[in-house]
Design an enzyme around this catalytic site. Structure first.
Site: not given
Length: 320
Positions: A210, A236
């Site tokens: 992420e 995210s």
């Protein structure tokens, strides 16, 4: 326990994991505002369930699905606020006003979608908007395509400011998240730039980390309304701004994102679902002839095997 109940009631996984169920799931996610990870996880789960769904379905569903919730970071309400306002079931019931859900789909509650949501209701219309008065007329996710991402890339359009829905700027190119972070924190990214972070996809990462740090840094420095970020990695749920991920094919697979050079102009048009590297086909082919894939970051163990077998993000980063 739930699995035992399903078995006892002769409900098979194939009764639940249907194409209609996946369509419902994406529709609800669009109405909620979405996480870009939806477009990674749903194709992967569908693959395991032997259900064929298209990466392109995001735009098809988004076009007809209103965004009913403005959850953080797109807005200033949170999951607990959603729960107090009626919860996901209330959102689902509101979507039935547009005939957007298949309410006959069986669920793991051993009831159909329709049975699950029949008593749901919206308790706060400031948090869950009515179907005919949404935050946006379209859903939270968009898939963009063009020569930079022939197989597609994903953006959470519900969290993009109007000023960044169409943007063109010079590429600032980094071959890892860490390299990008150093330059962002040094204050060397300027308004109008397009930050490109590559070799962070399923194969290149490996594992598709992420990109929360660079997106947070850009937003924290007040650049989320003037700087775009493009990566073959992912984000995210806390991401906001013109953060475009899942670029496919990824750099480590020879995708065009690996051919971008510092200063190349990149045009992003979220409204029309396009993303273009403003470089001629001839120049790209010349660059491709000289391109050498960097050495893998991990050369032994499970992750090395994973990197050799994993598919691109548009297919859900499944093992082939």
């Amino acid at each position: 326990m739930q699995i035992m109940k399903l078995v006892e009631n002769d409900i098979k996984p194939s009764d639940i994991m249907t194409a209609a169920a996946f369509h419902n799931a994406e529709t609800v996610d669009m109405a909620l505002g979405c996480s870009t990870n939806t477009m990674l996880h749903l194709p992967a789960i569908a693959h395991e369930a032997h259900v064929d769904i298209s990466f392109d379905m995001a735009n098809e569903i988004s076009a007809i699905t209103p965004n009913l919730c403005h959850l953080a970071p797109a807005g200033d309400t949170f999951m607990e606020d959603l729960d107090e306002a009626g919860g996901v079931y209330a959102v689902m019931k509101e979507l039935t006003k547009g005939d957007l859900l298949d309410t006959s789909v069986m669920t793991c509650t051993m009831k159909t979608v329709g049975e699950n949501i029949k008593d749901a209701k919206i308790l706060n219309h400031d948090i869950i908007r009515p179907f005919d008065d949404p935050f946006m007329k379209t859903g939270g996710i968009a898939v963009l395509k063009g020569n930079l991402a022939p197989d597609g890339c994903v953006v959470k359009q519900a969290a993009v400011k109007e000023s960044m829905m169409q943007h063109e700027g010079p590429a600032r190119v980094f071959d890892s998240e860490e390299d990008a972070i150093k330059v962002i924190y040094a204050g060397e990214i300027k308004p109008g730039d397009v930050v490109v972070i590559r070799y962070e996809g399923p194969k290149g990462g490996p594992g598709m980390r992420e990109m929360l740090n660079p997106t947070s840094a850009i937003a924290g420095m007040g650049l989320d309304e003037s700087v775009a970020l493009i990566t073959d990695g992912r984000f995210s749920g806390a991401t906001r701004g013109a953060s475009i991920g899942h670029v496919s094919p990824e750099a480590a697979s020879g995708g065009n994102i690996g051919l971008v050079q510092e200063g190349d102009m990149i045009a992003i048009d979220i409204v029309n679902h396009t993303i273009e590297l403003k470089v001629s086909d001839e120049e790209l082919e010349a660059r491709r002839a000289k391109w050498v894939c960097p050495e893998p970051k991990i050369k032994t163990g499970y992750l090395a095997r994973y990197a050799k077998l994993v598919s691109s993000a548009d297919k859900g980063a499944i093992l082939e």
